[in-house]
Motif scaffolding. Structure first.
Motif, short mmCIF file in Angstrom:
data_model
loop_
_atom_site.label_atom_id
_atom_site.label_comp_id
_atom_site.label_asym_id
_atom_site.label_seq_id
_atom_site.Cartn_x
_atom_site.Cartn_y
_atom_site.Cartn_z
N LEU A 149 45.96 44.76 46.02
CA LEU A 149 45.15 44.66 44.69
C LEU A 149 43.86 43.69 44.68
O LEU A 149 42.87 43.73 44.43
N ARG A 150 44.54 42.15 45.10
CA ARG A 150 43.62 41.02 45.16
C ARG A 150 42.28 41.30 46.23
O ARG A 150 41.26 41.19 46.03
N LYS A 151 42.80 41.96 47.43
CA LYS A 151 41.82 42.19 48.65
C LYS A 151 40.91 43.50 48.14
O LYS A 151 39.75 43.69 48.51
N THR A 152 41.41 44.26 47.17
CA THR A 152 40.75 45.49 46.99
C THR A 152 39.76 45.07 45.95
O THR A 152 38.52 45.29 46.11
N ILE A 153 40.04 44.20 45.07
CA ILE A 153 38.99 43.44 43.96
C ILE A 153 37.88 42.72 44.89
O ILE A 153 36.57 42.71 44.47
N GLU A 154 38.34 42.02 45.80
CA GLU A 154 37.37 41.26 46.73
C GLU A 154 36.42 42.18 47.48
O GLU A 154 35.32 41.91 47.64
#
Length: 157
Positions: free
Chosen positions: A78-83
């Protein structure tokens, strides 16, 4: 500019795995089977985010054939997707998600899931709506063979 994305995911329930939903571990006799931690809610949300930004899907960016994604915590995904979507100038406005599971009862866990997801994304928990439902004992969900999740997100640039 505003863009909408829709995501869906499903995983099989099995013995011997932890149950992760919305980034939190939920005590249950069964867990979800998958290459990562199999968090269907976070996977559906990631697909919705990527779709809204026209950046393919979660399997494209985090393949289930890659050694580096094996056993991966979906909060990292999720964090990498937001990035990833931020590289195109997008930020999340809100999420509306539904988890379909006969058991365990998920409503008591919704506030913790909202808070966890909000912290990972860097938004207010009020921007994350999570609903829990059953399928009235119908289909694979009703037979407690798996759990599914649907998500719609709004991004703005």
């Amino acid at each position: 500019m505003m863009r909408v994305g829709m995501g869906y995911d499903v995983h099989q329930l099995v013995a011997g795995r932890d149950l992760w939903l919305g980034g939190i571990k939920i005590e249950h006799e069964l867990g979800l089977l998958g290459h990562s931690d199999a968090d269907v809610l976070l996977h559906a949300v990631c697909d919705a985010i990527l779709g809204a930004a026209n950046m393919r899907d979660i399997g494209y960016h985090f393949p289930d054939t890659a050694a580096e994604t094996e056993g991966m915590d979906s909060k990292i995904i999720l964090r990498k997707t937001i990035e990833l979507v931020a590289t195109k100038g997008y930020r999340l406005v809100n999420i509306d998600a539904t988890v379909c599971a006969e058991r365990p009862k998920l409503n008591p866990h919704v506030p913790a899931m909202q808070q966890c997801m909000a912290e990972v994304i860097g938004t207010d928990a009020d921007n994350i709506s999570i609903k829990a439902t059953t399928t009235e004992k119908l289909g694979f969900t009703g037979r407690q063979e798996g759990i599914s999740a649907y998500a719609v997100v709004l991004l703005e640039r």
